[in-house]
Design a protein around this motif. Sequence first.
Motif, PDB file in Angstrom:
ATOM      1  N   LYS A   1       7.095   7.054 -10.376  1.00  0.00           N
ATOM      2  CA  LYS A   1       6.523   7.000  -9.029  1.00  0.00           C
ATOM      3  C   LYS A   1       5.166   6.305  -9.060  1.00  0.00           C
ATOM      4  CE  LYS A   1       4.752  10.090  -5.415  1.00  0.00           C
ATOM      5  NZ  LYS A   1       4.614  11.493  -4.994  1.00  0.00           N
ATOM      6  N   ILE A   2       4.370   6.612 -10.064  1.00  0.00           N
ATOM      7  CA  ILE A   2       3.030   6.025 -10.181  1.00  0.00           C
ATOM      8  C   ILE A   2       3.131   4.506 -10.331  1.00  0.00           C
ATOM      9  CG2 ILE A   2       0.927   5.981 -11.579  1.00  0.00           C
ATOM     10  CD1 ILE A   2       1.340   8.637 -10.023  1.00  0.00           C
ATOM     11  N   VAL A   3       4.014   4.051 -11.202  1.00  0.00           N
ATOM     12  CA  VAL A   3       4.185   2.617 -11.431  1.00  0.00           C
ATOM     13  C   VAL A   3       4.714   1.934 -10.169  1.00  0.00           C
ATOM     14  CG1 VAL A   3       5.555   0.907 -12.726  1.00  0.00           C
ATOM     15  CG2 VAL A   3       4.486   2.819 -13.919  1.00  0.00           C
ATOM     16  N   THR A   4       5.646   2.582  -9.481  1.00  0.00           N
ATOM     17  CA  THR A   4       6.246   1.988  -8.286  1.00  0.00           C
ATOM     18  C   THR A   4       5.235   1.787  -7.175  1.00  0.00           C
ATOM     19  OG1 THR A   4       8.368   2.999  -8.858  1.00  0.00           O
ATOM     20  CG2 THR A   4       8.090   2.238  -6.585  1.00  0.00           C
ATOM     21  N   ILE A   5       4.442   2.804  -6.860  1.00  0.00           N
ATOM     22  CA  ILE A   5       3.478   2.642  -5.775  1.00  0.00           C
ATOM     23  C   ILE A   5       2.411   1.610  -6.146  1.00  0.00           C
ATOM     24  CG2 ILE A   5       1.981   4.587  -6.400  1.00  0.00           C
ATOM     25  CD1 ILE A   5       1.616   5.054  -3.329  1.00  0.00           C
ATOM     26  N   GLU A   6       2.056   1.559  -7.421  1.00  0.00           N
ATOM     27  CA  GLU A   6       1.097   0.544  -7.867  1.00  0.00           C
ATOM     28  C   GLU A   6       1.644  -0.863  -7.618  1.00  0.00           C
ATOM     29  OE1 GLU A   6      -0.949  -0.982 -12.020  1.00  0.00           O
ATOM     30  OE2 GLU A   6      -0.225   1.079 -11.922  1.00  0.00           O
ATOM     31  N   GLN A   7       2.909  -1.071  -7.939  1.00  0.00           N
ATOM     32  CA  GLN A   7       3.528  -2.377  -7.726  1.00  0.00           C
ATOM     33  C   GLN A   7       3.621  -2.724  -6.236  1.00  0.00           C
ATOM     34  OE1 GLN A   7       7.279  -2.080  -9.779  1.00  0.00           O
ATOM     35  NE2 GLN A   7       6.386  -2.621 -11.756  1.00  0.00           N
ATOM     36  N   ILE A   8       3.952  -1.744  -5.421  1.00  0.00           N
ATOM     37  CA  ILE A   8       4.084  -1.989  -3.982  1.00  0.00           C
ATOM     38  C   ILE A   8       2.734  -2.289  -3.343  1.00  0.00           C
ATOM     39  CG2 ILE A   8       4.673  -0.871  -1.783  1.00  0.00           C
ATOM     40  CD1 ILE A   8       6.989   0.485  -3.312  1.00  0.00           C
TER      41      ILE A   8
END
Length: 177
Positions: free
Chosen positions: A130-137
């Motif tokens: 989740k942390i990596v995903t929101i960072e990418q978005i």
Amino acid sequence: MKHTLSVIVEDESGVLSRIAGLFARRGFNIESLAVGPAEKPGISRITMVVPGDNRTIEQLTKQLYKLVNVLKVQDITDIPSVERELMLIKIHASKKYRSDILDIAYIFRARIVDISSNCLILEVTGDPGKIVTIEQILAPYGIIEISRTGKISLTRASNINTELLKNTKFIEKSFAY
């Protein structure tokens, strides 16, 4: 392969330094590190993510047990567990894109912890994915700064691997009548 190690130590000065020194002497990198009090006074839990194959991790575990203040070492990589990480992320947030960023924050259950005329700081808690995903978005909006904790983890008492539950075929087969 990355391994997650849970290390229980006596809470005394120099313990973390000795553990870090052990890894440095052997040329191993610690990718993630989180330390905090455990369930008993005077005891701390160190959760670390380290790269290596099973043989290497086994050798590191044996070396860790040789340190005086180390009480328990467990490779919890393949054990069902709950993993969490915390990230603070400062983002450019002009009026034009602020509502888009707030929508993303809402979807990811992030909290706004600071706001100014041109940026936001969000607090995001969740599994590392989740942390990596929101960072990418959020990257296209312009990330100013990021601060992340290391991964923390506890093994599940139920011993249920939730990664298997995410597979819909597994769920459909389990509940087929």
